[in-house]
Design a protein around this motif. Structure first.
Motif, PDB file in Angstrom:
ATOM      1  N   PHE A 209       0.817  -1.213   0.000  1.00  0.00           N
ATOM      2  CA  PHE A 209       0.000   0.000   0.000  1.00  0.00           C
ATOM      3  C   PHE A 209       0.853   1.267   0.000  1.00  0.00           C
ATOM      4  O   PHE A 209       0.331   2.357   0.207  1.00  0.00           O
ATOM      5  CB  PHE A 209      -0.940   0.002   1.213  1.00  0.00           C
ATOM      6  CG  PHE A 209      -1.991  -1.067   1.136  1.00  0.00           C
ATOM      7  CD1 PHE A 209      -3.213  -0.811   0.533  1.00  0.00           C
ATOM      8  CD2 PHE A 209      -1.761  -2.333   1.645  1.00  0.00           C
ATOM      9  CE1 PHE A 209      -4.180  -1.789   0.445  1.00  0.00           C
ATOM     10  CE2 PHE A 209      -2.722  -3.325   1.562  1.00  0.00           C
ATOM     11  CZ  PHE A 209      -3.938  -3.051   0.959  1.00  0.00           C
ATOM     12  N   ASP A 210       2.135   1.127  -0.246  1.00  0.00           N
ATOM     13  CA  ASP A 210       3.058   2.262  -0.154  1.00  0.00           C
ATOM     14  C   ASP A 210       3.196   3.025  -1.470  1.00  0.00           C
ATOM     15  O   ASP A 210       4.302   3.310  -1.934  1.00  0.00           O
ATOM     16  CB  ASP A 210       4.439   1.789   0.320  1.00  0.00           C
ATOM     17  CG  ASP A 210       4.419   1.312   1.756  1.00  0.00           C
ATOM     18  OD1 ASP A 210       3.465   1.636   2.482  1.00  0.00           O
ATOM     19  OD2 ASP A 210       5.375   0.621   2.147  1.00  0.00           O
TER      20      ASP A 210
ATOM     21  N   ALA B 106      -4.379  -4.774  -7.889  1.00  0.00           N
ATOM     22  CA  ALA B 106      -4.525  -6.213  -7.681  1.00  0.00           C
ATOM     23  C   ALA B 106      -3.659  -6.706  -6.524  1.00  0.00           C
ATOM     24  O   ALA B 106      -4.088  -7.554  -5.740  1.00  0.00           O
ATOM     25  CB  ALA B 106      -4.196  -6.971  -8.962  1.00  0.00           C
ATOM     26  N   VAL B 107      -2.453  -6.173  -6.410  1.00  0.00           N
ATOM     27  CA  VAL B 107      -1.582  -6.568  -5.294  1.00  0.00           C
ATOM     28  C   VAL B 107      -2.214  -6.117  -3.972  1.00  0.00           C
ATOM     29  O   VAL B 107      -2.237  -6.873  -2.992  1.00  0.00           O
ATOM     30  CB  VAL B 107      -0.157  -6.003  -5.469  1.00  0.00           C
ATOM     31  CG1 VAL B 107       0.677  -6.219  -4.205  1.00  0.00           C
ATOM     32  CG2 VAL B 107       0.528  -6.640  -6.677  1.00  0.00           C
ATOM     33  N   ALA B 108      -2.760  -4.917  -3.940  1.00  0.00           N
ATOM     34  CA  ALA B 108      -3.429  -4.433  -2.725  1.00  0.00           C
ATOM     35  C   ALA B 108      -4.643  -5.298  -2.405  1.00  0.00           C
ATOM     36  O   ALA B 108      -4.863  -5.680  -1.246  1.00  0.00           O
ATOM     37  CB  ALA B 108      -3.831  -2.969  -2.895  1.00  0.00           C
ATOM     38  N   ALA B 109      -5.426  -5.638  -3.423  1.00  0.00           N
ATOM     39  CA  ALA B 109      -6.591  -6.502  -3.215  1.00  0.00           C
ATOM     40  C   ALA B 109      -6.160  -7.866  -2.688  1.00  0.00           C
ATOM     41  O   ALA B 109      -6.771  -8.409  -1.764  1.00  0.00           O
ATOM     42  CB  ALA B 109      -7.374  -6.647  -4.519  1.00  0.00           C
TER      43      ALA B 109
ATOM     44  N   ALA C   8      -2.410   2.516  -4.706  1.00  0.00           N
ATOM     45  CA  ALA C   8      -2.976   1.622  -3.699  1.00  0.00           C
ATOM     46  C   ALA C   8      -3.722   2.410  -2.629  1.00  0.00           C
ATOM     47  O   ALA C   8      -4.784   1.981  -2.164  1.00  0.00           O
ATOM     48  CB  ALA C   8      -1.885   0.768  -3.065  1.00  0.00           C
ATOM     49  N   ALA C   9      -3.192   3.561  -2.244  1.00  0.00           N
ATOM     50  CA  ALA C   9      -3.875   4.399  -1.255  1.00  0.00           C
ATOM     51  C   ALA C   9      -5.221   4.877  -1.804  1.00  0.00           C
ATOM     52  O   ALA C   9      -6.234   4.884  -1.087  1.00  0.00           O
ATOM     53  CB  ALA C   9      -2.994   5.577  -0.864  1.00  0.00           C
TER      54      ALA C   9
ATOM     55  N   TYR D  85      -2.262   3.703   4.893  1.00  0.00           N
ATOM     56  CA  TYR D  85      -2.663   3.833   3.494  1.00  0.00           C
ATOM     57  C   TYR D  85      -3.618   2.730   3.052  1.00  0.00           C
ATOM     58  O   TYR D  85      -4.098   2.738   1.927  1.00  0.00           O
ATOM     59  CB  TYR D  85      -1.424   3.875   2.594  1.00  0.00           C
ATOM     60  CG  TYR D  85      -0.503   4.987   2.999  1.00  0.00           C
ATOM     61  CD1 TYR D  85      -0.832   6.312   2.747  1.00  0.00           C
ATOM     62  CD2 TYR D  85       0.676   4.724   3.691  1.00  0.00           C
ATOM     63  CE1 TYR D  85      -0.001   7.346   3.154  1.00  0.00           C
ATOM     64  CE2 TYR D  85       1.506   5.750   4.101  1.00  0.00           C
ATOM     65  CZ  TYR D  85       1.166   7.053   3.829  1.00  0.00           C
ATOM     66  OH  TYR D  85       1.979   8.077   4.239  1.00  0.00           O
ATOM     67  N   GLY D  86      -3.901   1.784   3.934  1.00  0.00           N
ATOM     68  CA  GLY D  86      -4.885   0.746   3.653  1.00  0.00           C
ATOM     69  C   GLY D  86      -6.275   1.253   3.982  1.00  0.00           C
ATOM     70  O   GLY D  86      -6.446   2.383   4.453  1.00  0.00           O
ATOM     71  N   PRO D  87      -7.280   0.441   3.735  1.00  0.00           N
ATOM     72  CA  PRO D  87      -8.648   0.858   4.039  1.00  0.00           C
ATOM     73  C   PRO D  87      -8.839   1.143   5.529  1.00  0.00           C
ATOM     74  O   PRO D  87      -8.291   0.445   6.378  1.00  0.00           O
ATOM     75  CB  PRO D  87      -9.499  -0.339   3.609  1.00  0.00           C
ATOM     76  CG  PRO D  87      -8.636  -1.158   2.724  1.00  0.00           C
ATOM     77  CD  PRO D  87      -7.225  -0.894   3.139  1.00  0.00           C
ATOM     78  N   ASP D  88      -9.617   2.166   5.809  1.00  0.00           N
ATOM     79  CA  ASP D  88      -9.988   2.481   7.185  1.00  0.00           C
ATOM     80  C   ASP D  88     -11.227   1.698   7.613  1.00  0.00           C
ATOM     81  O   ASP D  88     -11.388   1.374   8.780  1.00  0.00           O
ATOM     82  CB  ASP D  88     -10.277   3.976   7.342  1.00  0.00           C
ATOM     83  CG  ASP D  88      -9.037   4.834   7.171  1.00  0.00           C
ATOM     84  OD1 ASP D  88      -7.940   4.392   7.572  1.00  0.00           O
ATOM     85  OD2 ASP D  88      -9.156   5.945   6.622  1.00  0.00           O
TER      86      ASP D  88
END
Length: 147
Positions: free
Chosen positions: A9-10, A55-58, A14-15, A76-79
């Motif tokens: 997520f970096d 896709a990598v984040a998913a 992705a954010a 940076y991921g989902p809250d």
């Protein structure tokens, strides 16, 4: 692509993807993850880096719900919470990760050019191993031939 580290997520894409998940209704989040993974898994032509990053984040979010998976704790991921995901997303995530690590892939090229490619690839392969070892992944022996 604004990238500040090798984490899943970096980077800005992705954010932003995390933000789109937060904006969606909780019941819609599994479908968004599925669509994201399908888009990459089904790509045979040149794979755009933004699609691969999403896709990598998913896949990281799917892996977080697997035994041995790491929770996504980065800012940076989902809250918002990701509901329990269907187990068939594991195999789809493995396929999407394999596609991301196979040419032609812009994200793979960018990481290889950066000098941080081996470390980034190692992180993606670790995700793949968690997903494959969680079961429901036909033909996945837990280790990618792409290492």
């Amino acid at each position: 692509m604004g990238t500040w580290d090798i984490g899943h997520f970096d980077n800005d894409t992705a954010a932003d993807f995390s933000g789109s998940l937060d904006d969606a209704a909780e019941a819609d989040r599994p479908g968004i993850l599925r669509e994201t993974l399908l888009r990459v898994a089904g790509t045979e032509e040149y794979l755009d880096s933004d699609e691969a990053v999403e896709a990598v984040a998913a896949a990281a979010l799917v892996a977080a719900q697997c035994p041995g998976g790491e929770p996504v704790t980065t800012a940076y991921g989902p809250d918002e919470p990701i509901p329990a995901l269907p187990s068939d997303l594991r195999a789809l995530a493995v396929t999407a990760l394999d596609r991301t690590l196979r040419e032609p892939s812009e994200l793979l090229e960018l990481w290889e050019e950066s000098g941080s490619g081996p470390a980034w690839r190692e992180g993606v392969v670790r995700l793949r191993e968690v997903l494959a070892s969680a079961g429901d992944v036909p033909g996945a022996g837990g280790e990618s031939a792409l290492v």
